[in-house]
Design a protein around this motif. Structure first.
Motif, PDB file in Angstrom:
ATOM      1  N   VAL A 152     -16.789 -28.421 -24.958  1.00 11.77           N
ATOM      2  CA  VAL A 152     -17.483 -27.267 -25.544  1.00 11.77           C
ATOM      3  C   VAL A 152     -17.403 -27.317 -27.061  1.00 11.77           C
ATOM      4  O   VAL A 152     -18.418 -27.157 -27.767  1.00 11.77           O
ATOM      5  N   PHE A 153     -16.219 -27.552 -27.592  1.00  7.31           N
ATOM      6  CA  PHE A 153     -16.054 -27.600 -29.045  1.00  7.31           C
ATOM      7  C   PHE A 153     -16.755 -28.805 -29.655  1.00  7.31           C
ATOM      8  O   PHE A 153     -17.346 -28.715 -30.740  1.00  7.31           O
ATOM      9  N   ALA A 154     -16.675 -29.954 -28.974  1.00  3.27           N
ATOM     10  CA  ALA A 154     -17.269 -31.174 -29.519  1.00  3.27           C
ATOM     11  C   ALA A 154     -18.774 -31.049 -29.678  1.00  3.27           C
ATOM     12  O   ALA A 154     -19.370 -31.657 -30.578  1.00  3.27           O
ATOM     13  N   ARG A 155     -19.419 -30.253 -28.816  1.00  2.00           N
ATOM     14  CA  ARG A 155     -20.875 -30.084 -28.895  1.00  2.00           C
ATOM     15  C   ARG A 155     -21.275 -28.898 -29.766  1.00  2.00           C
ATOM     16  O   ARG A 155     -22.468 -28.697 -30.022  1.00  2.00           O
ATOM     17  N   HIS A 156     -20.299 -28.119 -30.210  1.00  2.00           N
ATOM     18  CA  HIS A 156     -20.597 -26.941 -31.022  1.00  2.00           C
ATOM     19  C   HIS A 156     -20.898 -27.364 -32.464  1.00  2.00           C
ATOM     20  O   HIS A 156     -20.250 -28.263 -33.000  1.00  2.00           O
ATOM     21  N   GLN A 157     -21.847 -26.716 -33.072  1.00  2.00           N
ATOM     22  CA  GLN A 157     -22.281 -27.094 -34.422  1.00  2.00           C
ATOM     23  C   GLN A 157     -21.747 -26.157 -35.512  1.00  2.00           C
ATOM     24  O   GLN A 157     -22.044 -26.358 -36.684  1.00  2.00           O
ATOM     25  N   GLY A 158     -20.946 -25.167 -35.147  1.00  2.00           N
ATOM     26  CA  GLY A 158     -20.555 -24.144 -36.117  1.00  2.00           C
ATOM     27  C   GLY A 158     -19.399 -24.501 -37.021  1.00  2.00           C
ATOM     28  O   GLY A 158     -19.148 -23.815 -38.011  1.00  2.00           O
ATOM     29  N   PHE A 159     -18.664 -25.580 -36.703  1.00  2.00           N
ATOM     30  CA  PHE A 159     -17.524 -25.992 -37.534  1.00  2.00           C
ATOM     31  C   PHE A 159     -17.131 -27.415 -37.165  1.00  2.00           C
ATOM     32  O   PHE A 159     -17.519 -27.936 -36.116  1.00  2.00           O
ATOM     33  N   GLY A 160     -16.352 -28.067 -38.036  1.00  2.00           N
ATOM     34  CA  GLY A 160     -15.793 -29.363 -37.706  1.00  2.00           C
ATOM     35  C   GLY A 160     -14.704 -29.198 -36.662  1.00  2.00           C
ATOM     36  O   GLY A 160     -13.945 -28.227 -36.700  1.00  2.00           O
ATOM     37  N   PHE A 161     -14.599 -30.135 -35.736  1.00  2.00           N
ATOM     38  CA  PHE A 161     -13.655 -29.993 -34.629  1.00  2.00           C
ATOM     39  C   PHE A 161     -12.799 -31.240 -34.484  1.00  2.00           C
ATOM     40  O   PHE A 161     -13.288 -32.368 -34.533  1.00  2.00           O
ATOM     41  N   ALA A 162     -11.478 -31.018 -34.298  1.00  5.14           N
ATOM     42  CA  ALA A 162     -10.540 -32.095 -33.998  1.00  5.14           C
ATOM     43  C   ALA A 162      -9.697 -31.694 -32.800  1.00  5.14           C
ATOM     44  O   ALA A 162      -9.292 -30.534 -32.671  1.00  5.14           O
ATOM     45  N   ALA A 163      -9.436 -32.646 -31.908  1.00  9.21           N
ATOM     46  CA  ALA A 163      -8.587 -32.420 -30.734  1.00  9.21           C
ATOM     47  C   ALA A 163      -7.373 -33.327 -30.844  1.00  9.21           C
ATOM     48  O   ALA A 163      -7.508 -34.553 -30.892  1.00  9.21           O
ATOM     49  N   VAL A 164      -6.190 -32.739 -30.901  1.00 10.80           N
ATOM     50  CA  VAL A 164      -4.944 -33.504 -30.950  1.00 10.80           C
ATOM     51  C   VAL A 164      -4.450 -33.675 -29.517  1.00 10.80           C
ATOM     52  O   VAL A 164      -4.012 -32.717 -28.882  1.00 10.80           O
ATOM     53  N   ARG A 165      -4.557 -34.891 -29.003  1.00  9.04           N
ATOM     54  CA  ARG A 165      -4.168 -35.187 -27.620  1.00  9.04           C
ATOM     55  C   ARG A 165      -2.708 -35.620 -27.595  1.00  9.04           C
ATOM     56  O   ARG A 165      -2.374 -36.762 -27.906  1.00  9.04           O
ATOM     57  N   SER A 166      -1.853 -34.693 -27.213  1.00 12.52           N
ATOM     58  CA  SER A 166      -0.421 -34.897 -27.315  1.00 12.52           C
ATOM     59  C   SER A 166       0.144 -35.667 -26.126  1.00 12.52           C
ATOM     60  O   SER A 166      -0.215 -35.426 -24.974  1.00 12.52           O
TER      61      SER A 166
END
Length: 313
Positions: A155-169
């Motif tokens: 959902v976040f990766a396809r959203h255009q409203g802000f830059g997105f990063a996912a920290v995969r712990s």
């Protein structure tokens, strides 16, 4: 100084992240349901992140440079956050998990056996999202934790409203009694009592990260870079369950005892019948330096041993 919002941030590495953000001079707003007050120096908004209208009301006119989301588990939660924080932040950082790479929970691209899995093995921007699944049901969510994280990232990766990063712990250890999952305590208890630990007949390695190192990485991603996309977070030096048991046994002065899991029987946490190792090369290339697991694991085990020996109220 940046304006940072942390959603969650009430315990473990999330609480430590808030403390370090405040110490670094950032203006920090913690958003959670209020079960635990935030560290001194942080603003506290008590609201349920699942209640979109209440979240909008609580935020008022606040805007942020970065939002760090510690407790996003479903695409429904991600969609609410994407709507609410569009126009309120320029970057959004989500704490995700190594479990997005678990082949037992999804059909994933094949990686050569023994190869550390790179971030591109799971492209969240192309992952299918199903909002109509029973994500509100706690039992369903627990059973589909990895898929919930994959779809939330999507959902976040396809959203255009802000830059997105996912920290995969990777699997997080350290902190003694603060390590609330109980997975390290499971091993400490068996070793100190001399009882057998159920493991796979051929247990293969996985990766770990100390809770302080994960807090440092999240701070780095949130405030010191403009990185977007997935980032694998793990210390150098994969270990299998026998390696972990050996460190505990050395600290406890006891011998680790094992028994092979019967067919269909669950094994202990951190015992895997598949190579379950991530590559941390991307974060290194971007400038973050990881420790080696063996540099902090003995201390984490000593904390867990001390916590297990402490009298309970």
């Amino acid at each position: 100084m940046q304006k940072i919002s942390v959603i969650g941030g009430s315990r473990y590495f999330g609480k430590l992240l808030v403390e370090r953000l405040v110490s670094a001079g950032h203006q920090v707003t913690v958003i959670n349901r209020g079960s635990t007050p935030p560290p001194a120096g942080a603003e506290h908004l008590v609201v349920d992140r699942n209640d979109e209208s209440a979240l909008i009301a609580a935020l008022g006119s606040r805007t942020f440079d970065v939002v760090v989301d510690q407790i996003c588990y479903t695409p429904v939660q991600a969609a609410i956050a994407a709507r609410v924080f569009s126009g309120r932040t320029r970057r959004y950082v989500m704490t995700s998990t190594i479990e997005v790479y678990d082949p037992a929970t999804a059909e994933l691209p094949t990686v050569p056996p023994g190869t550390p899995v790179p971030e591109e093995a799971v492209d969240a921007s192309t992952w299918q999202v199903a909002m109509d699944l029973p994500w509100h049901d706690a039992a369903y969510l627990q059973a589909h934790y990895a898929e919930g994280k994959r779809q939330a990232e999507a959902v976040f990766a396809r959203h255009q409203g802000f830059g997105f990063a996912a920290v995969r712990s990777a699997h997080v250890l350290g902190g003694g009694a603060a390590e609330f999952t109980g997975r390290l305590a499971h091993y400490v208890e068996h070793v100190t009592r001399g009882t057998q630990i159920t493991v796979h007949a051929e247990a293969l390695p996985t990766v770990f990260i100390h809770y302080e190192e994960l807090a440092d990485l999240l701070l780095w991603v949130a405030t010191l870079t403009d990185v977007t996309g997935p980032i694998n977070a793990c210390s150098d030096g994969p270990l299998d369950v026998h390696d972990l048991g050996a460190v505990i046994a050395a600290q406890a002065g006891r011998k680790a005892m094992y028994v092979s899991a019967a067919e269909g029987e669950p094994a202990s946490p951190f015992s895997f019948d598949r190579h379950y190792v991530m590559s941390n090369a991307r974060a290194k290339e971007l400038g973050f330096s990881f420790s080696h697991t063996t540099s902090w694991l003995p201390g984490a085990v000593a904390e867990a041993l001390a916590a297990s020996a402490a009298p309970t109220a």
